[in-house]
Design an enzyme around this catalytic site. Sequence first.
Site, mmCIF file in Angstrom:
data_model
loop_
_atom_site.group_PDB
_atom_site.id
_atom_site.type_symbol
_atom_site.label_atom_id
_atom_site.label_comp_id
_atom_site.label_asym_id
_atom_site.label_seq_id
_atom_site.Cartn_x
_atom_site.Cartn_y
_atom_site.Cartn_z
ATOM 1 N N GLU B 209 0.850 -1.180 0.000
ATOM 2 C CA GLU B 209 0.000 0.000 0.000
ATOM 3 C C GLU B 209 0.886 1.230 0.000
ATOM 4 O OE1 GLU B 209 -2.429 -1.171 3.465
ATOM 5 O OE2 GLU B 209 -1.231 0.134 4.708
ATOM 6 N N HIS B 247 -4.039 3.422 8.586
ATOM 7 C CA HIS B 247 -2.757 3.030 9.155
ATOM 8 C C HIS B 247 -1.844 4.219 9.371
ATOM 9 C CE1 HIS B 247 -2.920 -1.186 7.097
ATOM 10 N NE2 HIS B 247 -3.809 -1.052 8.050
#
Lengths: 291, 291, 397, 397
Positions: B209, B247
């Site tokens: 990611e 995150h």
Amino acid sequence: MSIYVDGTTRLLVQGITGREGTFHTGHMVEYGTNVVAGVTPGKGGQRVHGVPVYDTVAEAVAETDANCSLIYVPARFCADAVLESADAGIPLVITITEQVPVHDMIRVTTALQARGTTMIGPNCPGLISPGSAKVGIIPGSICTPGPVGLVSRSGTLTYEVLFALTTRGIGQTTAVGIGGDPVQGTKFIDVLAAFEADPATKAIVMIGEIGGSDEEAAAAYVAEHVGKPVIGFVAGQTAPAGKQMGHAGAIISGGSGTAAGKIAAFENAGISVARHPDEIAELVAERLGAG
Amino acid sequence: MSIYVDGTTRLLVQGITGREGTFHTGHMVEYGTNVVAGVTPGKGGQRVHGVPVYDTVAEAVAETDANCSLIYVPARFCADAVLESADAGIPLVITITEQVPVHDMIRVTTALQARGTTMIGPNCPGLISPGSAKVGIIPGSICTPGPVGLVSRSGTLTYEVLFALTTRGIGQTTAVGIGGDPVQGTKFIDVLAAFEADPATKAIVMIGEIGGSDEEAAAAYVAEHVGKPVIGFVAGQTAPAGKQMGHAGAIISGGSGTAAGKIAAFENAGISVARHPDEIAELVAERLGAG
Amino acid sequence: MNLYEYQAKQLFGLHGIPIKEGRVARTAAEARDIASSLGGPVVVKAQVHTGGRGKAGGVKLASGSDEAESIAAKILGMDIKGHRVGQVLVDPAVDIDSEFYLACVLDRGARRILIMASGEGGVDIEQVAAETPERITSVHVDPGLGLQSYQARRLAYGVLHALPDARRPAFAAVLRDFQHVVAQLYETCVEEDATLAEINPLVITTDGQMLALDGKVTIDDSALFRQQELASLRDAGVETGAERQAREAGLSYVDLDGSIGCLVNGAGLAMATMDVIKFFGGEPANFLDIGGGAQADKVAEALRIILADARVNSVLINIFGGITRGDEVARGILAALEQLDTDVPFVVRIEGTNAEEGRAILADAAMNTATTLAEGAQLAIRLADERKQGQSQEVVA
Amino acid sequence: MNLYEYQAKQLFGLHGIPIKEGRVARTAAEARDIASSLGGPVVVKAQVHTGGRGKAGGVKLASGSDEAESIAAKILGMDIKGHRVGQVLVDPAVDIDSEFYLACVLDRGARRILIMASGEGGVDIEQVAAETPERITSVHVDPGLGLQSYQARRLAYGVLHALPDARRPAFAAVLRDFQHVVAQLYETCVEEDATLAEINPLVITTDGQMLALDGKVTIDDSALFRQQELASLRDAGVETGAERQAREAGLSYVDLDGSIGCLVNGAGLAMATMDVIKFFGGEPANFLDIGGGAQADKVAEALRIILADARVNSVLINIFGGITRGDEVARGILAALEQLDTDVPFVVRIEGTNAEEGRAILADAAMNTATTLAEGAQLAIRLADERKQGQSQEVVA
């Protein structure tokens, strides 16, 4: 042959511009040790006995590929100096400085484990591989090349024994002073293992003193792992309990760390124990003759 | 075959008496994972799903020979829990806990290096070797044994892909969620190396990611060290710069960490890149067929 | 969480790094008062969470309090790269001899704090790193040992030796001060749980003082539980209302410009959901991660936030349960729908832990469902388009 | 450097370990005042650097201030294993439920601090270690991480589980307090540069409080440069005059009972010199290590200390130069002899660094010299015996 230092040693001296650093650098250069660099912050660009001085160890290593460091800096800066060498990738650091705080050395020895750097000392005279390299303060004049490896917690007592050996014509592969402090970078067993692995070493002299239990651990190691003859001595047979004898490490406390206990451990491990220092050379001669 | 966990795994759950710990322990026991112990200080002597609970990890290890630990404790106790397992000699620690302070993980990962303990996580879903062991929260129902190794920074996206693979009849050796935090115990390259060495793994899926540069490092590693087919995906192609996407690790900052950069690195390394998650299984089928 | 320049510098000051004694103003009158109490020329600096303030006209020198007031009036309210200026820092002006760069930054790859220093201050360090990397000296800090003196020295001598000859004497004169600033900046970084603590520029003034002239600090959000004072510095002004509401509910939410609301568990899946919507030609209205193990009330709050956005014409709920359970999510959806009277169509996809229970709970609610993400995204796009057209027709009718 | 009980407990108190609020008295009247200000029964405890005070009658319970005074009068001036009692601690008496042992001690082998805890408190821990080692729980602390919570828990549960059933409830009730004491004792050990920090006994009172009832702390002498406050606690009373004088001059000196004064460089060589003297039938008057790199003035001071001891009948100077230089030592000897008018014979042996220069300097002083240590020791013994006999003859004559 020798252990730790030899003709390939490229020595860096931390604290080279101090009184002791300068004095002993002179002796090492004179002895033939390959002293490639010195470090004193703020004195970069100077020279001491022809050796170039740098501000940081990292610079010195980049310029000279030094692979061994010798530390003469004052006690309060000692931990920092050791870590500076380790971080610069130097695999062997010899720390002469005495009266270094114990908690500093607890931190440093743990950090060095992770970095794979070996420290000898603190509070030690360094080491000498006669004929090829002298790193520290052991007088070169009292040594000569030969088959005996010597390891000792004591400084001047080591000289005493080296002098006696050399006078008798018995030379040395390497003499290592591991220092008298409670927390040491290198212990008896580390040096015993190195001597056992060194083909040129035919006999080993181990000089202990009161305090701690490293002599007992070393004796157990000798019994199990050392095939070469070992001659031992323990200083402090007449020391009173509870009084610190010079070194922070040399103290009989709580009934442990006595010379009698250590001598018994030596004898149980088959180590020949000298009653006083002058007997050591004699025993070495005997064991070498027998071997 | 599988990596990290299998039928020999003897699992210990830290925080077993908490809501999540209890819930997921039930699922792991049901799946067939050998959960041998739980730890919650003060709850020693209890049982959770038949698993004995201890006050300390040291006791639990002494009694049960646990060799893997799974951590569900709250974030502020997480560093302590990881170190407790490492100090008890557990070689593999899986940390599910999220929102663990970064500086705690800096301290912990450094300490683990010296102890030889591997940590996976934090903020990860754990791992599963279908058919033999499920350690963490990846639903067992969406997995099936087979030839594909999967490694991912994302949790639920991993499930998405596992589900798609399984639905297509493509099974997995092991699926590893390494977590989305900036400081991780295990990185892509560690898991890639393990999959490359595992004979049962025939193809590898890597789900990255935005944020950081681990995908770029992994791509370089693949180019040099991985012979097996690798299929990649990068989440966050439409994420705006400067905004943290869930995150703590998923943020495009200073122009680095973009999905475009990572996809380019993947492509340069010969990794087949899926344009959206549903394409991944398709590419795996192609590469497996070709291989 | 990013701090404003003035907050960062206050933090530096608390940790013994030399700073100027300026204060922050929210009105031009306040700026005047501060300038007049400081005396002499001042610098008025926009406080915004973005770079390039100088170029945008957000930093100006004022000769005294009159000019400080008029400059502050111009800067306050200004828009800099999408950030409205709500406050200005009024600092005493400083005569600068030379500028340096110093920062503690999380190196994710090395898993350590990296300290970087350079004689190239006041400029973009990434550019220096790309063009003249030899002008940057850096050290990693072992967290167990903390910063060692030799590391500060290494940075100091590294910077010194990379300087052009003409600049060396001024820096050599403050070599120890510089090492002190290094040590205190690292202390700031560790004790305040920062992932970035940057001084740029760190200057030497013409009278030979070291001074942190501008600063940037990012605090680790995960550590705010033990940094209560810092948590209170959070400036709600830069968040949208929805973002603040979401943060307070423990949701991870980012406002976007599209028409399809997204409710997803997990950051990676949430990003992938956005990616898929875009891939099939739609535009996501937001990023929304309900996190792991969300319970019904959190899901309901998330839906409330999404539906409060008038641009939302359909909602895609994509849940793949792990620590999150499908039944909890389903209950949250029903709870929200009971309270909210909405005609926005929902597309729901639930898989993983307790997915069946979740689908059973929603069975009576007559919702659109999907089995794959691609299918769900395409359906949500179609429904949004239809609702948009329906609304246009209503307007036309 | 060893601290007295009262100093150790003050230090514990500073670090948040619960202690009683007693004070130290140097006279019986002071003891009375303290007891009366404390009220109720007190314990009067001799403050000496040795164990076994209780058996020797150095610790007594007093019902009030009258009795405290009379007991203090008895204890003050008492000799306990060669230590004269110069001060007593007057502590409030405590009703003890149970006793524990807790200590941070340097583990030389492991190069770390070891924390040991046991339910066997108030007794000799070495005996517990020898006879019932399963009743001791211990952990090593990684200096980089410091003490972790799990380690304190491990000690707590280790102690708890090793206790007999009847004692468990009382300890279980203070499990958290115990962990706090563990953390604070470790903090004491590290922050005060201690190589030993021991609480024995650590008690639970009948009203369920944890309390450090007796303590022993050893401070690392090498760290006193950064522990100025502790350095000032050093109690000159336990040193002989010569020992204090030597310490102040930076010499390592221990008083012994023999007739041969020793001046040596290096602890190992100094001990070996003592050993050799004894081996050949002599008795050393002292251990004296001038340390590495001693210069002339230090050598001169060392000789002054040795010659001030009337029992000294000969002096053996044994120098093997490394960092110490023979010429410096020789100059020190001459300097001392110029000032001191003595007829005590000297035996000098100098080898190693600058030994020849040293011997040259001493050549004119007509001293006895030796080439080996054994030879030097035997000569010094003979000279001492001769001088003793000579003195006896003088007395007889």
